[in-house]
Design a protein around this motif. Structure first.
Motif, PDB file in Angstrom:
ATOM      1  N   ARG B 240      37.969  34.553  45.305  1.00  0.00           N
ATOM      2  CA  ARG B 240      36.842  35.432  45.045  1.00  0.00           C
ATOM      3  C   ARG B 240      36.501  36.235  46.299  1.00  0.00           C
ATOM      4  O   ARG B 240      36.214  37.430  46.224  1.00  0.00           O
ATOM      5  CB  ARG B 240      35.634  34.606  44.581  1.00  0.00           C
ATOM      6  CG  ARG B 240      34.427  35.445  44.234  1.00  0.00           C
ATOM      7  CD  ARG B 240      33.301  34.600  43.677  1.00  0.00           C
ATOM      8  NE  ARG B 240      32.157  35.436  43.342  1.00  0.00           N
ATOM      9  CZ  ARG B 240      31.270  35.888  44.229  1.00  0.00           C
ATOM     10  NH1 ARG B 240      31.380  35.561  45.491  1.00  0.00           N
ATOM     11  NH2 ARG B 240      30.276  36.663  43.842  1.00  0.00           N
ATOM     12  N   THR B 293      33.925  36.942  39.203  1.00  0.00           N
ATOM     13  CA  THR B 293      34.427  35.577  39.043  1.00  0.00           C
ATOM     14  C   THR B 293      35.954  35.596  39.073  1.00  0.00           C
ATOM     15  O   THR B 293      36.574  36.508  38.540  1.00  0.00           O
ATOM     16  CB  THR B 293      33.935  34.997  37.693  1.00  0.00           C
ATOM     17  OG1 THR B 293      32.504  35.045  37.666  1.00  0.00           O
ATOM     18  CG2 THR B 293      34.390  33.560  37.492  1.00  0.00           C
ATOM     19  N   VAL B 294      36.514  34.603  39.730  1.00  0.00           N
ATOM     20  CA  VAL B 294      37.968  34.446  39.752  1.00  0.00           C
ATOM     21  C   VAL B 294      38.292  33.120  39.069  1.00  0.00           C
ATOM     22  O   VAL B 294      37.596  32.120  39.293  1.00  0.00           O
ATOM     23  CB  VAL B 294      38.495  34.475  41.199  1.00  0.00           C
ATOM     24  CG1 VAL B 294      39.982  34.145  41.249  1.00  0.00           C
ATOM     25  CG2 VAL B 294      38.239  35.859  41.822  1.00  0.00           C
ATOM     26  N   VAL B 301      40.719  37.861  37.407  1.00  0.00           N
ATOM     27  CA  VAL B 301      39.471  38.333  37.996  1.00  0.00           C
ATOM     28  C   VAL B 301      38.609  38.921  36.873  1.00  0.00           C
ATOM     29  O   VAL B 301      39.106  39.726  36.078  1.00  0.00           O
ATOM     30  CB  VAL B 301      39.741  39.433  39.054  1.00  0.00           C
ATOM     31  CG1 VAL B 301      38.436  39.975  39.622  1.00  0.00           C
ATOM     32  CG2 VAL B 301      40.645  38.890  40.160  1.00  0.00           C
TER      33      VAL B 301
END
Lengths: 349, 349
Positions: B240, B293-294, B301
């Motif tokens: 992230r 958010t990852v 992603v």
């Protein structure tokens, strides 16, 4: 074979509760013992005028409801302790259901919770065409939210027949329900849900356990229906016709087309009203046929559907009652009976 | 090194044209020769009051504009044939630009077209931080639409630094622009674009040629800004923090946070107004930091951003003029100069 008539009480006569009460009343194997709530406004007065017995969900509200002019038959606890109820459909605001569970446990009564409660409150989350058998004989079952129900029907249907490697779904939510549009809501904006993924994906997994799904959501400036966009990667390959065939066969999923003038969520509402549906409700999930697209390599499916947020969970509540009480052990027969009594169709027009 | 002052005429003083005229007027190496249009309403009267010379885009409208009280300096063809213009920014309604191309060709003048025209009209589609060099010395360049510009900045930035295998983007569009909200638009609904994929994905590929991107779009019931949701699968893996770093470095992309009260598109507009931006315009693309958010495996992603539909292409038009006229051969220097003159920032607050 003669079957028992299941005695149902609906606790919480709000957006979902009032619809479930009417739906249960239409079933040949169920009857509505009464409804319980904590207010005495126009909504409960209409319930009384329809002939439903009115109970106070909590004793301290009974007097207030009587002062509002309602005839209150007693409290929820009283009617449950008489053994007059087989199943409570708890459609109270979220987290209130979890509190009520203690009462239902104490009274040994079965209860259906709604999607606002956590999965753990019931232990079984439910969409009839996906996991009816999981609910058989259970004391507590949770009908998932409108969004999750729609995802489980549409994406779950494709997953069951064609196998999905990854589902990625965007949800454009209505701001607020119609009944509360006078005191809350948003105007001329879009409000993203900043928790990513949104809760809908994990929630769908409580029903379709092996589905890899991620969802993102935002609220729009409207109050009728959600719009979902699905981008599905299949395990293998499929043609557009194969996907269309799956959706056409799937219960409670209907195809609509922009070419027929179904241009937006407003068209869906107008259709439900034109069909004479109670309250303009649609229990089915309309999927846009002309938007359904499969990538050239056959590995990805793109589609859009409307989620009737007030009503799509109504038939699920009815089926949950049948599964829990085991008056019907087969999902397909319960679904067929519910759909027949609610006037549900496979073609809207 | 002394550089020539580029003489610019803006043809079509609408949503984009008026903003580009003001932006060009602020540049040290350009001047606005005038604007041309076909009406004489409040918009053109404000342009005249600002001191812009007014031309009639077509001869037959000149008299009508004069009757509306405007001082019309002549027709577009007249001013072009005098050799008084180096670059026309054509911000006329879509497809009109393609018609106008013949005039520009006949007069040997350079022209910037907007995203409403097809890629083929110009042959080069443009987002400054992605492909400035492609526009160097060209007679015709097309600045892509607001949505495509935003995608090329945000998704294109991640692609340039981290490599994207597949980008899947959902677009929740504004119904209509502010100025025309009195006579068109939609109300309390969402209208899906039934052509899937929507045109935005292929359009982004006219700028970021090797990007695998699919887009789906729908119109919401609001008139300010689009909301985009991106689900990006990387070639490799990233954290992230790495993605955040890329976005922070990317020109014309800014981070905002729900934690700072940036709750929706309305917040973005309020920020632009609080910053004293002309017309409440935002030229940057705000990306929600708290929504970034990852996936656990680092391969996907998820992110959301607002697309200021009226204004994000404005700096692109300015840079396109520099590239075409080669008064600046380096993208970074043109971007820096444009951004400085427009008061653009890397942190909004």
């Amino acid at each position: 074979m003669a079957k028992a008539t299941v005695r149902v009480l609906v606790n919480g006569y709000g957006v979902i509760g009032k619809r479930v009460a009417d739906a249960v009343a239409r079933q040949p194997d169920m009857k509505v013992v009464g409804i319980s709530d904590v207010v005495g406004d126009y909504r409960i007065k209409i319930a009384a005028a329809k002939g439903y017995e009115i109970y106070a969900s909590v004793p301290e509200k009974a007097e207030e409801m009587r002062r509002a002019g309602l005839e209150v038959a007693g409290t929820l606890q009283e009617v449950l302790s008489k053994g007059a109820v087989d199943v409570v459909v708890d459609a109270t605001p979220e987290k209130v259901g979890a509190e009520n569970k203690k009462l239902y446990e104490g009274q040994g009564v079965k209860a259906v919770f709604q999607g606002g409660e956590k999965h753990e409150v019931a232990g079984v989350s439910f969409v009839a065409q996906r996991n009816y058998a999981e609910a058989l004989g259970k004391q507590f079952v949770r009908v998932v939210s409108c969004n999750t129900t729609a995802i489980c029907r549409v994406v779950g249907g494709v997953h069951a027949k064609l196998g999905i490697r990854r589902a990625r779904v965007s949800i454009f939510r209505r701001a607020v329900d119609v009944w509360e549009s006078s005191h809350t809501g948003i105007m001329n904006t879009v409000v993203p849900e900043l928790k990513v993924p949104s809760h809908h994906g994990p929630d769908a997994q409580t029903v379709v356990h092996d589905l890899d799904i991620v969802t993102m959501a935002a609220k729009g400036s409207h109050n009728l229906f959600h719009l979902h966009m699905g981008m599905l990667e299949l395990n293998g390959r499929a043609t557009r016709d194969e996907v269309l065939e799956v959706l056409r066969e799937e219960p409670r999923v209907v195809m609509v087309a922009g070419g027929d003038g179904v241009k937006g969520l407003n068209s869906i509402f107008e259709i439900a009203r034109d069909l004479g549906r109670s309250r303009g409700d649609l229990y089915e999930i309309p999927v846009w046929e002309d938007a359904l697209t499969v990538s050239k390599d056959g590995r990805e499916v793109y589609l859009m559907w409307a989620t009737p947020n007030e009503s799509d969970v109504v038939p699920e509540n009815v089926d949950a009652i049948r599964a829990m009480t085991e008056i019907e052990e087969r999902a397909d027969r319960s679904i067929a009976l519910t759909d027949d009594r609610l006037g549900m169709v496979k073609r809207l027009y």
